[in-house]
Design a protein around this motif. Sequence first.
Motif, short mmCIF file in Angstrom:
data_model
loop_
_atom_site.label_atom_id
_atom_site.label_comp_id
_atom_site.label_asym_id
_atom_site.label_seq_id
_atom_site.Cartn_x
_atom_site.Cartn_y
_atom_site.Cartn_z
N ILE A 170 4.27 15.45 -7.91
CA ILE A 170 5.70 15.71 -8.10
C ILE A 170 6.07 15.75 -9.58
N LEU A 171 5.77 14.68 -10.32
CA LEU A 171 6.21 14.59 -11.71
C LEU A 171 5.58 15.66 -12.61
N PRO A 172 4.27 15.97 -12.48
CA PRO A 172 3.72 17.06 -13.31
C PRO A 172 4.43 18.40 -13.06
N MET A 173 4.86 18.64 -11.84
CA MET A 173 5.57 19.88 -11.54
C MET A 173 6.90 19.94 -12.30
N TYR A 174 7.64 18.83 -12.33
CA TYR A 174 8.90 18.81 -13.07
C TYR A 174 8.67 18.87 -14.57
N GLU A 175 7.59 18.27 -15.05
CA GLU A 175 7.30 18.32 -16.48
C GLU A 175 7.03 19.76 -16.93
N THR B 179 0.83 -1.21 0.00
CA THR B 179 0.00 0.00 0.00
C THR B 179 0.86 1.25 0.00
N ALA B 180 1.98 1.21 0.76
CA ALA B 180 2.89 2.36 0.77
C ALA B 180 3.49 2.60 -0.61
N VAL B 181 3.82 1.52 -1.32
CA VAL B 181 4.35 1.66 -2.68
C VAL B 181 3.32 2.33 -3.58
N ILE B 182 2.07 1.89 -3.49
CA ILE B 182 1.01 2.47 -4.32
C ILE B 182 0.81 3.95 -4.00
N LEU B 183 0.81 4.30 -2.72
CA LEU B 183 0.61 5.70 -2.32
C LEU B 183 1.76 6.58 -2.79
N VAL B 184 2.98 6.07 -2.69
CA VAL B 184 4.14 6.85 -3.16
C VAL B 184 4.06 7.07 -4.66
N LEU B 185 3.72 6.02 -5.41
CA LEU B 185 3.60 6.17 -6.86
C LEU B 185 2.49 7.15 -7.23
N TYR B 186 1.39 7.09 -6.49
CA TYR B 186 0.28 8.01 -6.77
C TYR B 186 0.69 9.46 -6.49
N ALA B 187 1.38 9.67 -5.36
CA ALA B 187 1.82 11.03 -5.03
C ALA B 187 2.80 11.56 -6.07
N SER C 243 3.25 8.47 -15.54
CA SER C 243 2.60 9.26 -14.49
C SER C 243 1.24 9.77 -14.94
N GLN C 244 1.06 9.99 -16.24
CA GLN C 244 -0.24 10.44 -16.75
C GLN C 244 -1.27 9.31 -16.75
N LYS C 245 -0.80 8.08 -16.99
CA LYS C 245 -1.72 6.94 -17.05
C LYS C 245 -1.96 6.29 -15.69
N LEU C 246 -1.02 6.49 -14.75
CA LEU C 246 -1.10 5.77 -13.48
C LEU C 246 -2.35 6.08 -12.67
N PRO C 247 -2.78 7.36 -12.51
CA PRO C 247 -4.01 7.61 -11.74
C PRO C 247 -5.23 6.88 -12.31
N LEU C 248 -5.33 6.85 -13.65
CA LEU C 248 -6.44 6.13 -14.28
C LEU C 248 -6.36 4.64 -13.99
N LEU C 249 -5.13 4.09 -14.05
CA LEU C 249 -4.95 2.67 -13.78
C LEU C 249 -5.28 2.33 -12.33
N LEU C 250 -4.80 3.17 -11.40
CA LEU C 250 -5.10 2.92 -9.99
C LEU C 250 -6.59 3.05 -9.70
N GLY C 251 -7.24 4.04 -10.34
CA GLY C 251 -8.68 4.18 -10.17
C GLY C 251 -9.45 2.97 -10.67
N GLY C 252 -9.01 2.43 -11.82
CA GLY C 252 -9.66 1.23 -12.35
C GLY C 252 -9.48 0.03 -11.44
N CYS C 253 -8.26 -0.13 -10.89
CA CYS C 253 -8.01 -1.24 -9.97
C CYS C 253 -8.84 -1.10 -8.69
#
Length: 400
Positions: free
Chosen positions: A187-192, A174-182, A214-224
């Motif tokens: 973080i990544l959109p700010m650097y982009e 769960t910690a891995v998932i939360l870190v990836l989501y954050a 990073s653009q696809k991950l929120p959609l993937l996590l939401g689907g899961c």
Amino acid sequence: MSKQHFLWKAVDINGKVRRGIWADTGLYEVQRRLRKAGCFPVWIRSTAPVKNVLFPARRNFKWSSFARRLATLLEAGIPILQALEMMSSNERSSFDQDQLIILKNQVESGSDLSEALAHLTPSPNSFVLSMIKAGEYTGNLGKVLGEIADELDLELVYQRKVKAALAYPALLFTAVILVLYALSVWILPMYEKLFQSVGVSELPFLTRVIFVGSQKLPLLLGGCLSLVSVSLLVVKFSNSNQWRIHLENLLGRAPLIGKVYHLRDLVQFSRMLSRLLTAGIPLLEALRLTAGTLRSPKMLALISNLVVNVRQGKRMSPILSASGIFPREGAEMIGIAEEAGQLDLMMHYVTKIFRRDLEEQLQGLMRMIGPLLTIILAGLIGIVAGGVMLPIFDLSSQLQ
């Protein structure tokens, strides 16, 4: 009397597990029909309407506490009716008090304790009922009730140990998932945007992959998350016991967790068989009752084979040794006990061996999975950090 629908699970004369739903006037009538059909009931439950599934009106009866308290009173020499009266008068929970009053009235009307327990809703499982019936026949009801309480407590302890072994890896995952989501949302959109504002023409391949991911991950996590939520709702409103069996069978085939589930089945098999034989239940019936407590298809097939061969007068040890899923050491110990006529005592020692192996496997699983997930988490963060730092290094070299 109006009929109700009852879900049931039973073991037939060949040791195979059967399930079904019958309409009858009461739980005891369903149990009698199953016995007449040559099946040993494992559990029988009244079907509940949807509103009771969403808002359960009552909780389960604490069979372990009931058995231990009643065992203490009976071993102190108190008659069973007086013991039930004392337990009901001192019970704080209104639901438990009502159950004890119903039980006392049934016993007072002439029913055996095992028959009276079968009328309760929810009723205890077939193991508890069979042990109590054996205690009534042998005159050792107090001692048998104490063994039932010990068995139920042990089962709860090992369930908690297995859950604890899986809880820490689940927390790290769960910690891995939360870190990836954050990282993907903040973080990544700010650097982009930063790289676009400074006019970086071409990003490194790793950085582009990370930004696209990073653009696809929120959609993937939401689907899961939606899939998991729908699955939980399906489990809630359908036969959750079947889903639990499928889940445990899936976990039983997993590389690391599968060994734990297999050892748990071995411990449960040997412990249940030892308790039932010690209580005076014949071997054939004890095997069929033990089959009702297991869920592994391999173990159920093994017990079915044992039932068929024991009915023909054959010994268990050759079948266990040739099965490929029962440890050879345990099979040899059972073979010696069959020759000496001390199978109930030997099953106790076999249980101790399997229990020690299970505890060692649980400890090894904890030592292995925790660092493994920590390394995965650190690796993911390192890859993301490297992908973000590469354009910064390129930009600084161009400025120089």
